[in-house]
Write a protein that holds these residues in place. Structure first.
Motif, PDB file in Angstrom:
ATOM      1  N   HIS A 168       0.834  -1.207   0.000  1.00  0.00           N
ATOM      2  CA  HIS A 168       0.000   0.000   0.000  1.00  0.00           C
ATOM      3  C   HIS A 168       0.870   1.260   0.000  1.00  0.00           C
ATOM      4  CE1 HIS A 168      -3.382   2.608   0.703  1.00  0.00           C
ATOM      5  NE2 HIS A 168      -2.790   3.084   1.794  1.00  0.00           N
ATOM      6  N   GLU A 169       1.899   1.274   0.829  1.00  0.00           N
ATOM      7  CA  GLU A 169       2.809   2.420   0.888  1.00  0.00           C
ATOM      8  C   GLU A 169       3.505   2.640  -0.447  1.00  0.00           C
ATOM      9  OE1 GLU A 169       3.471   4.672   3.334  1.00  0.00           O
ATOM     10  OE2 GLU A 169       1.823   3.790   4.467  1.00  0.00           O
ATOM     11  N   VAL A 170       3.951   1.568  -1.074  1.00  0.00           N
ATOM     12  CA  VAL A 170       4.641   1.683  -2.365  1.00  0.00           C
ATOM     13  C   VAL A 170       3.693   2.208  -3.432  1.00  0.00           C
ATOM     14  CG1 VAL A 170       5.730   0.350  -4.212  1.00  0.00           C
ATOM     15  CG2 VAL A 170       6.394  -0.048  -1.847  1.00  0.00           C
ATOM     16  N   SER A 171       2.462   1.736  -3.440  1.00  0.00           N
ATOM     17  CA  SER A 171       1.507   2.209  -4.450  1.00  0.00           C
ATOM     18  C   SER A 171       1.164   3.682  -4.230  1.00  0.00           C
ATOM     19  CB  SER A 171       0.243   1.354  -4.445  1.00  0.00           C
ATOM     20  OG  SER A 171      -0.469   1.520  -3.257  1.00  0.00           O
ATOM     21  N   MET A 172       1.051   4.118  -2.973  1.00  0.00           N
ATOM     22  CA  MET A 172       0.769   5.529  -2.694  1.00  0.00           C
ATOM     23  C   MET A 172       1.953   6.409  -3.097  1.00  0.00           C
ATOM     24  SD  MET A 172      -2.294   5.621  -1.597  1.00  0.00           S
ATOM     25  CE  MET A 172      -2.442   7.219  -0.858  1.00  0.00           C
ATOM     26  N   LEU A 173       3.162   5.927  -2.831  1.00  0.00           N
ATOM     27  CA  LEU A 173       4.357   6.668  -3.225  1.00  0.00           C
ATOM     28  C   LEU A 173       4.457   6.776  -4.742  1.00  0.00           C
ATOM     29  CD1 LEU A 173       6.952   8.041  -2.293  1.00  0.00           C
ATOM     30  CD2 LEU A 173       8.056   5.815  -2.358  1.00  0.00           C
ATOM     31  N   HIS A 174       4.142   5.698  -5.434  1.00  0.00           N
ATOM     32  CA  HIS A 174       4.159   5.712  -6.896  1.00  0.00           C
ATOM     33  C   HIS A 174       3.147   6.712  -7.439  1.00  0.00           C
ATOM     34  CE1 HIS A 174       4.357   4.355 -11.011  1.00  0.00           C
ATOM     35  NE2 HIS A 174       3.051   4.147 -10.991  1.00  0.00           N
ATOM     36  N   GLU A 175       1.967   6.732  -6.855  1.00  0.00           N
ATOM     37  CA  GLU A 175       0.926   7.667  -7.286  1.00  0.00           C
ATOM     38  C   GLU A 175       1.368   9.114  -7.099  1.00  0.00           C
ATOM     39  OE1 GLU A 175      -3.514   7.952  -6.022  1.00  0.00           O
ATOM     40  OE2 GLU A 175      -2.948   5.822  -6.100  1.00  0.00           O
ATOM     41  N   MET A 176       1.963   9.404  -5.958  1.00  0.00           N
ATOM     42  CA  MET A 176       2.413  10.759  -5.668  1.00  0.00           C
ATOM     43  C   MET A 176       3.542  11.183  -6.612  1.00  0.00           C
ATOM     44  SD  MET A 176       3.962  12.348  -2.169  1.00  0.00           S
ATOM     45  CE  MET A 176       5.493  11.455  -2.325  1.00  0.00           C
ATOM     46  N   LEU A 177       4.510  10.320  -6.815  1.00  0.00           N
ATOM     47  CA  LEU A 177       5.635  10.664  -7.681  1.00  0.00           C
ATOM     48  C   LEU A 177       5.211  10.781  -9.138  1.00  0.00           C
ATOM     49  CD1 LEU A 177       8.516   8.570  -6.150  1.00  0.00           C
ATOM     50  CD2 LEU A 177       8.169  11.028  -6.021  1.00  0.00           C
ATOM     51  N   PHE A 178       4.232  10.006  -9.548  1.00  0.00           N
ATOM     52  CA  PHE A 178       3.744  10.096 -10.925  1.00  0.00           C
ATOM     53  C   PHE A 178       3.186  11.481 -11.203  1.00  0.00           C
ATOM     54  CE2 PHE A 178       0.453   9.576 -14.180  1.00  0.00           C
ATOM     55  CZ  PHE A 178       1.224   9.046 -15.197  1.00  0.00           C
ATOM     56  N   MET A 179       2.461  12.051 -10.251  1.00  0.00           N
ATOM     57  CA  MET A 179       1.896  13.388 -10.430  1.00  0.00           C
ATOM     58  C   MET A 179       2.982  14.467 -10.368  1.00  0.00           C
ATOM     59  SD  MET A 179      -1.212  12.942 -11.109  1.00  0.00           S
ATOM     60  CE  MET A 179      -1.763  14.620 -11.058  1.00  0.00           C
ATOM     61  N   VAL A 180       3.932  14.309  -9.478  1.00  0.00           N
ATOM     62  CA  VAL A 180       4.974  15.326  -9.286  1.00  0.00           C
ATOM     63  C   VAL A 180       5.934  15.350 -10.459  1.00  0.00           C
ATOM     64  CG1 VAL A 180       6.945  15.950  -7.848  1.00  0.00           C
ATOM     65  CG2 VAL A 180       4.800  15.271  -6.788  1.00  0.00           C
ATOM     66  N   GLU A 181       6.254  14.193 -11.012  1.00  0.00           N
ATOM     67  CA  GLU A 181       7.270  14.101 -12.052  1.00  0.00           C
ATOM     68  C   GLU A 181       6.737  14.317 -13.466  1.00  0.00           C
ATOM     69  OE1 GLU A 181       9.051  10.347 -11.303  1.00  0.00           O
ATOM     70  OE2 GLU A 181      10.358  11.146  -9.750  1.00  0.00           O
ATOM     71  N   ARG A 182       5.493  14.706 -13.624  1.00  0.00           N
ATOM     72  CA  ARG A 182       4.972  15.020 -14.948  1.00  0.00           C
ATOM     73  C   ARG A 182       5.738  16.202 -15.524  1.00  0.00           C
ATOM     74  NH1 ARG A 182      -0.907  16.304 -14.716  1.00  0.00           N
ATOM     75  NH2 ARG A 182      -0.511  16.741 -16.893  1.00  0.00           N
ATOM     76  N   LEU A 183       5.884  16.236 -16.827  1.00  0.00           N
ATOM     77  CA  LEU A 183       6.680  17.276 -17.473  1.00  0.00           C
ATOM     78  C   LEU A 183       6.125  18.669 -17.193  1.00  0.00           C
ATOM     79  CD1 LEU A 183       9.086  17.914 -19.246  1.00  0.00           C
ATOM     80  CD2 LEU A 183       7.613  17.645 -21.237  1.00  0.00           C
ATOM     81  N   ASP A 184       4.809  18.822 -17.175  1.00  0.00           N
ATOM     82  CA  ASP A 184       4.218  20.138 -16.915  1.00  0.00           C
ATOM     83  C   ASP A 184       4.586  20.647 -15.521  1.00  0.00           C
ATOM     84  OD1 ASP A 184       3.003  20.192 -19.396  1.00  0.00           O
ATOM     85  OD2 ASP A 184       1.177  19.238 -18.660  1.00  0.00           O
ATOM     86  N   ASN A 185       4.529  19.778 -14.543  1.00  0.00           N
ATOM     87  CA  ASN A 185       4.893  20.170 -13.179  1.00  0.00           C
ATOM     88  C   ASN A 185       6.393  20.399 -13.053  1.00  0.00           C
ATOM     89  OD1 ASN A 185       2.232  19.981 -12.391  1.00  0.00           O
ATOM     90  ND2 ASN A 185       2.428  17.862 -11.769  1.00  0.00           N
ATOM     91  N   PHE A 186       7.181  19.609 -13.754  1.00  0.00           N
ATOM     92  CA  PHE A 186       8.632  19.762 -13.749  1.00  0.00           C
ATOM     93  C   PHE A 186       9.029  21.127 -14.317  1.00  0.00           C
ATOM     94  CE2 PHE A 186      12.808  19.210 -15.723  1.00  0.00           C
ATOM     95  CZ  PHE A 186      13.534  18.683 -14.662  1.00  0.00           C
ATOM     96  N   VAL A 187       8.382  21.520 -15.406  1.00  0.00           N
ATOM     97  CA  VAL A 187       8.698  22.791 -16.075  1.00  0.00           C
ATOM     98  C   VAL A 187       8.323  23.980 -15.197  1.00  0.00           C
ATOM     99  CG1 VAL A 187       7.994  24.217 -18.037  1.00  0.00           C
ATOM    100  CG2 VAL A 187       8.608  21.851 -18.391  1.00  0.00           C
TER     101      VAL A 187
END
Length: 66
Positions: free
Chosen positions: A8-27
Motif C-alpha cells: 500500500h505504501e509503495v503504491s501511494m508513493l508511486h501515485e504521488m511521484l507520478f503526479m509530481v514528475e509530470r513534465l508540466d509540473n517539472f517545467v
C-alpha cells in the motif's frame, strides 16, 4: 510492517511521484540559465523544447526555482 501495508505504501508513493514528475509540473519548478546568451528562460514551452532535445550544451544549466 506487513507485506500488504508495504504494498500500500509503495503504491501511494508511486501515485504521488507520478503526479509530481509530470513534465508540466517539472517545467513549472525549473528554469534554464543560458550563459552563452546571458538569458534566463522561464517560458514553459521553451524549457520543454530544450529538455526534449537531449543535447548537452556547455554553460546551459537547469535550475530549480525552489
Amino acid at each position: 510492517m506487513t507485506p500488504q501495508a508495504m504494498e500500500h505504501e509503495v503504491s501511494m508513493l508511486h501515485e504521488m511521484l507520478f503526479m509530481v514528475e509530470r513534465l508540466d509540473n517539472f517545467v513549472k519548478a525549473h528554469e534554464i540559465i543560458d550563459l552563452n546568451k546571458y538569458k534566463i528562460i522561464s517560458q514553459s514551452i521553451a524549457i520543454k523544447n530544450i529538455i526534449r532535445q537531449h543535447k548537452d550544451k556547455p554553460f546551459v544549466f537547469l535550475n530549480n526555482k525552489n
